[in-house]
Design an enzyme around this catalytic site. Structure first.
Site, short mmCIF file in Angstrom:
data_model
loop_
_atom_site.label_atom_id
_atom_site.label_comp_id
_atom_site.label_asym_id
_atom_site.label_seq_id
_atom_site.Cartn_x
_atom_site.Cartn_y
_atom_site.Cartn_z
N ARG A 160 1.67 -4.71 5.63
CA ARG A 160 0.91 -4.53 5.03
C ARG A 160 2.16 -3.42 4.84
NH1 ARG A 160 -5.14 -3.06 4.28
NH2 ARG A 160 -4.43 -1.15 2.78
N GLU A 199 0.81 -14.23 11.88
CA GLU A 199 1.37 -12.58 12.81
C GLU A 199 0.98 -12.06 11.49
OE1 GLU A 199 2.41 -12.62 15.15
OE2 GLU A 199 2.01 -15.18 15.50
N ARG A 255 -11.75 2.38 -9.11
CA ARG A 255 -10.73 3.60 -9.61
C ARG A 255 -11.18 4.50 -10.74
NH1 ARG A 255 -4.91 2.24 -6.85
NH2 ARG A 255 -5.08 1.61 -4.36
N ASP A 258 0.77 -1.02 -0.11
CA ASP A 258 0.02 0.14 -0.16
C ASP A 258 0.69 1.47 0.01
OD1 ASP A 258 -2.56 0.86 0.23
OD2 ASP A 258 -2.69 1.56 1.98
N GLY A 259 0.36 1.79 -0.38
CA GLY A 259 1.27 3.24 -0.41
C GLY A 259 1.95 4.47 -1.71
N ASN A 260 1.72 3.09 -2.48
CA ASN A 260 2.44 4.28 -4.07
C ASN A 260 1.92 4.98 -4.75
OD1 ASN A 260 2.96 1.08 -4.54
ND2 ASN A 260 1.46 0.51 -6.32
N ARG A 261 0.23 5.24 -4.99
CA ARG A 261 -0.05 6.69 -4.50
C ARG A 261 0.72 7.85 -4.16
NH1 ARG A 261 -6.88 5.96 -6.25
NH2 ARG A 261 -6.57 4.96 -4.06
N ASN A 303 -10.36 -2.41 -6.15
CA ASN A 303 -9.85 -1.29 -6.93
C ASN A 303 -10.06 -1.46 -8.63
OD1 ASN A 303 -6.67 -2.78 -5.78
ND2 ASN A 303 -7.59 -0.84 -5.29
N ILE A 326 -6.74 -5.55 6.96
CA ILE A 326 -6.84 -6.20 5.91
C ILE A 326 -7.02 -5.78 4.63
CG2 ILE A 326 -6.81 -8.65 5.68
CD1 ILE A 326 -5.06 -8.46 8.57
N SER A 327 -8.18 -4.93 4.69
CA SER A 327 -8.86 -5.20 3.36
C SER A 327 -9.15 -6.36 2.65
CB SER A 327 -7.72 -3.69 2.14
OG SER A 327 -7.55 -2.79 3.31
#
Length: 259
Positions: free
Chosen positions: A208, A227, A89, A37-40, A86, A215-216
């Site tokens: 993540r 874990e 989008r 997560d976090g590309n944008r 997704n 957890i999405s």
């Protein structure tokens, strides 16, 4: 002890070397799953660029991360590349990601390191929702690596765990209706056999990035005893030293499986 190439590139400090030694002295997870997560946000906040550049950097990080896993002899790696949600989008963004994924699958299927390490590449999810060009790339990667089993690289694409579970329930219900299966014979093992991951062990560690703590809709059945590890680092900026910290955190936990 030989220092992995990835560490020599990104974490050459004494702390990095000590962390690597500590990790190598402990139990290495057999299966790591990644919510990337976090590309944008990386594109906007770090690169001051458009979101597509963030997706490009994120795709490059996947291949780098796979090298780290190969160096640590982690047999199973699963990445959450594109969820069913997704598709909501912007159309241009989805098309860009599909094109990026198609090219990445072809490139990885032809990568010399993939074949040297005998890495099996598999993509699971609802393939019916994907463009034909991506379906062809999935078939190509599968055909090129289907005989391998030393390492396994799994890509969850057009994937949603609730959708996967519903699909499994329908398959089991059909078998019961057709008298192929008795209701009393349905068990956890039976259910697992009807999931996309039927021949893949459950993740030991789910990681993540980006600071989100959820957890999405990812591997909801499979991560029952996994874990969980969350880091604030955006996926394209995720470093080998961050990866080692996640594994060290895993090693410091006691896995009781409900006992």
């Amino acid at each position: 002890m030989r220092m992995p190439r990835a560490l020599s590139r990104t974490a050459y400090s004494r702390y990095g070397r000590e962390l690597l030694k500590e990790v190598l002295d402990g139990p290495i997870p057999n299966h790591i799953a990644m919510i990337m997560d976090g590309n944008r946000r990386y594109a906007a906040e770090i690169l001051d660029s458009d979101r597509n550049e963030g997706h490009r950097k994120g795709e490059e990080k996947i291949e780098e991360m796979l090298e780290w896993c190969l160096e640590l002899k982690i047999k199973y790696v699963t990445v959450y590349a594109f969820s069913t949600e997704n598709f909501k989008r912007d159309k241009d963004e989805v098309e860009f990601i599909m094109t990026l994924s198609e090219r990445a699958l072809h490139r990885m299927a032809d990568n010399k390191k993939i074949h040297e390490n005998k890495v099996r590449i598999r993509v699971f999810g609802d393939h019916s929702t994907l463009p034909d060009s991506v379906k062809e790339a999935i078939r190509y990667a599968d055909e090129r690596t289907s005989s391998y089993s030393d390492f396994n690289f799994n890509v969850a694409m057009a994937y949603g765990s609730r959708q996967e579970i519903i699909s499994a329930v329908k398959d089991i219900a059909r078998k019961v209706a057709n008298h192929e299966l008795e209701v009393d014979d349905i068990s956890e093992e039976t259910f697992s056999e009807h999931l996309y991951t039927s021949d893949i062990p459950d993740p030991d560690l789910v990681l993540r990035t980006s600071g989100e703590v959820r957890i999405s809709n990812f591997l909801l059945w499979q991560l029952a005893y996994s874990e969980l590890y969350f880091t604030d680092v955006y996926w394209p900026g995720f470093r080998y030293i961050d990866f080692l910290r996640a594994i060290r955190s895993y090693q410091q936990r006691i896995r009781r499986y409900g006992e």
